[in-house]
Motif scaffolding. Structure first.
Motif, PDB file in Angstrom:
ATOM      1  N   ASN A   1      32.108  39.821  49.971  1.00 21.23           N
ATOM      2  CA  ASN A   1      33.409  39.561  50.567  1.00 21.23           C
ATOM      3  C   ASN A   1      34.419  40.583  50.041  1.00 21.23           C
ATOM      4  N   VAL A   2      35.631  40.510  50.523  1.00 26.13           N
ATOM      5  CA  VAL A   2      36.665  41.476  50.150  1.00 26.13           C
ATOM      6  C   VAL A   2      36.896  41.476  48.639  1.00 26.13           C
ATOM      7  N   GLU A   3      36.943  40.312  48.023  1.00 26.68           N
ATOM      8  CA  GLU A   3      37.232  40.224  46.596  1.00 26.68           C
ATOM      9  C   GLU A   3      36.158  40.911  45.748  1.00 26.68           C
ATOM     10  N   THR A   4      34.879  40.650  46.059  1.00 23.34           N
ATOM     11  CA  THR A   4      33.828  41.266  45.253  1.00 23.34           C
ATOM     12  C   THR A   4      33.744  42.768  45.504  1.00 23.34           C
ATOM     13  N   LEU A   5      34.011  43.198  46.727  1.00 23.89           N
ATOM     14  CA  LEU A   5      34.032  44.638  47.006  1.00 23.89           C
ATOM     15  C   LEU A   5      35.151  45.316  46.215  1.00 23.89           C
ATOM     16  N   GLN A   6      36.316  44.670  46.140  1.00 19.20           N
ATOM     17  CA  GLN A   6      37.426  45.236  45.365  1.00 19.20           C
ATOM     18  C   GLN A   6      37.078  45.270  43.877  1.00 19.20           C
ATOM     19  N   GLN A   7      36.482  44.192  43.371  1.00 22.47           N
ATOM     20  CA  GLN A   7      36.089  44.153  41.957  1.00 22.47           C
ATOM     21  C   GLN A   7      35.102  45.269  41.638  1.00 22.47           C
ATOM     22  N   ALA A   8      34.108  45.448  42.488  1.00 23.81           N
ATOM     23  CA  ALA A   8      33.102  46.483  42.269  1.00 23.81           C
ATOM     24  C   ALA A   8      33.743  47.865  42.293  1.00 23.81           C
ATOM     25  N   HIS A   9      34.613  48.092  43.233  1.00 19.25           N
ATOM     26  CA  HIS A   9      35.284  49.390  43.350  1.00 19.25           C
ATOM     27  C   HIS A   9      36.108  49.685  42.097  1.00 19.25           C
ATOM     28  N   ILE A  10      36.851  48.708  41.616  1.00 22.38           N
ATOM     29  CA  ILE A  10      37.670  48.885  40.406  1.00 22.38           C
ATOM     30  C   ILE A  10      36.785  49.198  39.209  1.00 22.38           C
ATOM     31  N   LYS A  11      35.688  48.475  39.051  1.00 21.65           N
ATOM     32  CA  LYS A  11      34.795  48.704  37.917  1.00 21.65           C
ATOM     33  C   LYS A  11      34.238  50.131  37.919  1.00 21.65           C
ATOM     34  N   VAL A  12      33.857  50.617  39.098  1.00 18.19           N
ATOM     35  CA  VAL A  12      33.315  51.974  39.194  1.00 18.19           C
ATOM     36  C   VAL A  12      34.418  53.001  38.928  1.00 18.19           C
TER      37      VAL A  12
ATOM     38  N   MET B   1      31.651  51.918  33.323  1.00 17.13           N
ATOM     39  CA  MET B   1      30.388  51.247  33.643  1.00 17.13           C
ATOM     40  C   MET B   1      29.199  52.080  33.174  1.00 17.13           C
ATOM     41  N   ARG B   2      28.233  51.409  32.603  1.00 18.31           N
ATOM     42  CA  ARG B   2      26.918  52.000  32.355  1.00 18.31           C
ATOM     43  C   ARG B   2      25.969  51.226  33.247  1.00 18.31           C
ATOM     44  N   GLY B   3      25.258  51.908  34.082  1.00 18.35           N
ATOM     45  CA  GLY B   3      24.371  51.227  35.010  1.00 18.35           C
ATOM     46  C   GLY B   3      25.035  51.037  36.352  1.00 18.35           C
ATOM     47  N   LYS B   4      24.591  50.053  37.080  1.00 20.75           N
ATOM     48  CA  LYS B   4      25.044  49.834  38.452  1.00 20.75           C
ATOM     49  C   LYS B   4      25.733  48.489  38.593  1.00 20.75           C
ATOM     50  N   VAL B   5      26.672  48.415  39.521  1.00 16.97           N
ATOM     51  CA  VAL B   5      27.259  47.148  39.930  1.00 16.97           C
ATOM     52  C   VAL B   5      26.519  46.745  41.196  1.00 16.97           C
ATOM     53  N   THR B   6      26.012  45.530  41.222  1.00 13.53           N
ATOM     54  CA  THR B   6      25.265  45.033  42.370  1.00 13.53           C
ATOM     55  C   THR B   6      26.037  43.892  42.993  1.00 13.53           C
ATOM     56  N   ILE B   7      26.159  43.916  44.311  1.00  8.87           N
ATOM     57  CA  ILE B   7      26.785  42.811  45.034  1.00  8.87           C
ATOM     58  C   ILE B   7      25.672  42.066  45.747  1.00  8.87           C
ATOM     59  N   ALA B   8      25.508  40.791  45.389  1.00  4.29           N
ATOM     60  CA  ALA B   8      24.415  39.980  45.930  1.00  4.29           C
ATOM     61  C   ALA B   8      24.941  39.008  46.973  1.00  4.29           C
ATOM     62  N   LYS B   9      24.247  38.954  48.074  1.00 10.79           N
ATOM     63  CA  LYS B   9      24.534  37.939  49.077  1.00 10.79           C
ATOM     64  C   LYS B   9      23.966  36.631  48.541  1.00 10.79           C
ATOM     65  N   PRO B  10      24.742  35.554  48.481  1.00  7.67           N
ATOM     66  CA  PRO B  10      24.284  34.314  47.848  1.00  7.67           C
ATOM     67  C   PRO B  10      22.950  33.785  48.351  1.00  7.67           C
ATOM     68  N   SER B  11      22.622  33.977  49.603  1.00  6.59           N
ATOM     69  CA  SER B  11      21.381  33.416  50.133  1.00  6.59           C
ATOM     70  C   SER B  11      20.157  34.266  49.804  1.00  6.59           C
TER      71      SER B  11
END
Length: 75
Positions: A32-43, A48-58
């Motif tokens: 969703n918009v919130e997690t995409l924004q969080q991931a973008h800010i972290k990068v 960051m060391r490693g990767k940020v992964t966004i998981a679809k709950p299902s």
């Protein structure tokens, strides 16, 4: 398609042999918009060391695999 199956089998062997390592340092749940924004800010922060992964709950928790020594990509 047959070639892709062979590639996936080789990746499976490399993972089982410990030659590929997961680099997901954080998993954000929900696409969703919130997690995409969080991931973008972290990068963008550059800490960051490693990767940020966004998981679809299902879906299962994904892992990002890289070959040790290869350069890191960005989001």
């Amino acid at each position: 398609m047959e070639q892709q199956g062979k590639i996936l089998q080789e990746v499976t062997h490399l993972v089982d042999a410990g030659k590929l390592q997961g680099t997901a340092s954080e998993v954000l749940n929900g696409l969703n918009v919130e997690t995409l924004q969080q991931a973008h800010i972290k990068v963008q922060e550059g800490h960051m060391r490693g990767k940020v992964t966004i998981a679809k709950p299902s879906l299962c928790q994904p892992s990002t695999l890289v070959i040790p020594g290869e350069s890191r990509g960005s989001l």
